[in-house]
Enzyme design. Structure first.
Site, PDB file in Angstrom:
ATOM      1  N   ALA A   1       0.848  -1.196   0.000  1.00 27.38           N
ATOM      2  CA  ALA A   1       0.000   0.000   0.000  1.00 27.38           C
ATOM      3  C   ALA A   1       0.879   1.239   0.000  1.00 27.38           C
ATOM      4  O   ALA A   1       1.669   1.449   0.923  1.00 27.38           O
ATOM      5  CB  ALA A   1      -0.922  -0.003   1.211  1.00 27.38           C
TER       6      ALA A   1
ATOM      7  N   HIS B   1       7.289  11.821  -2.984  1.00 26.91           N
ATOM      8  CA  HIS B   1       7.765  10.471  -2.687  1.00 26.91           C
ATOM      9  C   HIS B   1       6.793   9.407  -3.217  1.00 26.91           C
ATOM     10  O   HIS B   1       7.212   8.387  -3.769  1.00 26.91           O
ATOM     11  CB  HIS B   1       7.966  10.327  -1.172  1.00 26.91           C
ATOM     12  CG  HIS B   1       8.482   9.006  -0.744  1.00 26.91           C
ATOM     13  ND1 HIS B   1       9.785   8.624  -0.946  1.00 26.91           N
ATOM     14  CD2 HIS B   1       7.876   7.970  -0.114  1.00 26.91           C
ATOM     15  CE1 HIS B   1       9.952   7.410  -0.466  1.00 26.91           C
ATOM     16  NE2 HIS B   1       8.809   6.986   0.039  1.00 26.91           N
TER      17      HIS B   1
ATOM     18  N   TYR C   1      -0.730  -8.608  -9.138  1.00 33.13           N
ATOM     19  CA  TYR C   1      -0.389  -7.245  -8.709  1.00 33.13           C
ATOM     20  C   TYR C   1      -1.436  -6.738  -7.722  1.00 33.13           C
ATOM     21  O   TYR C   1      -2.569  -6.451  -8.098  1.00 33.13           O
ATOM     22  CB  TYR C   1      -0.313  -6.330  -9.934  1.00 33.13           C
ATOM     23  CG  TYR C   1       0.056  -4.908  -9.621  1.00 33.13           C
ATOM     24  CD1 TYR C   1       1.388  -4.527  -9.527  1.00 33.13           C
ATOM     25  CD2 TYR C   1      -0.923  -3.941  -9.414  1.00 33.13           C
ATOM     26  CE1 TYR C   1       1.737  -3.215  -9.254  1.00 33.13           C
ATOM     27  CE2 TYR C   1      -0.588  -2.627  -9.135  1.00 33.13           C
ATOM     28  CZ  TYR C   1       0.739  -2.272  -9.052  1.00 33.13           C
ATOM     29  OH  TYR C   1       1.080  -0.977  -8.776  1.00 33.13           O
TER      30      TYR C   1
END
EC number: 2.5.1.78
Length: 154
Positions: A80, A88, A113
């Protein structure tokens, strides 16, 4: 004409699951979803190996190591990445996604994924088992189907 489609049976398949610990309140729910999916589709706990890494950035390297080991029919990547107030997020989300795609292409091992890239914590929670389903479950479904597709192709 021959059409190849993967069946949704995890029976006899072996899975490596890589989970980022960062945002663990989300990633643990993704992991629960992935395991639930495998078991519901005939897989067994004995054929699941879970590797926990510090965060999403470490997932592609670990997935590559698992895929190259030859022990797994598919690898599932769970993490996550939640947007903050700096760029970032963009760097991590882009590099993790590229890295995971590269691993699958280089190793020819299917990758499920399950990396959430969300703007808010609420969006992540929604995708980890509430309103929007569980993306860990979905990633495992893809891994199961693609493992069977590649077995059929030979």
């Amino acid at each position: 004409m021959n059409i190849v489609e993967g069946k949704l049976s995890a029976e006899g398949l072996k899975f490596g699951i890589v989970v980022g610990r960062f945002n663990s309140f989300i990633t643990e729910r993704l992991l629960e979803g992935a395991i639930d999916c495998i078991l519901r589709h005939g897989g067994s706990k004995e054929n699941i190996e879970i590797v926990k890494v510090p965060g999403s950035f470490e997932i592609p390297l670990t997935a590559k190591k698992l895929a190259k080991s030859g022990k797994y029919d598919a690898v599932i990547c769970l993490g996550a990445v939640i947007r903050g107030s700096t760029p970032h997020f963009d760097y991590v989300a882009n590099e993790v996604t590229k890295g995971i795609a590269q691993v699958s292409l280089e190793t020819e091992v299917p990758i499920g994924y399950g990396i959430l890239t969300t703007d808010t914590i609420e969006q992540a929670v929604e995708r980890a088992g509430t309103k929007m389903g569980n993306k860990g479950f979905d990633a495992a479904m893809v891994a199961i189907e693609m493992a069977n597709v590649l077995k059929s192709i030979g």
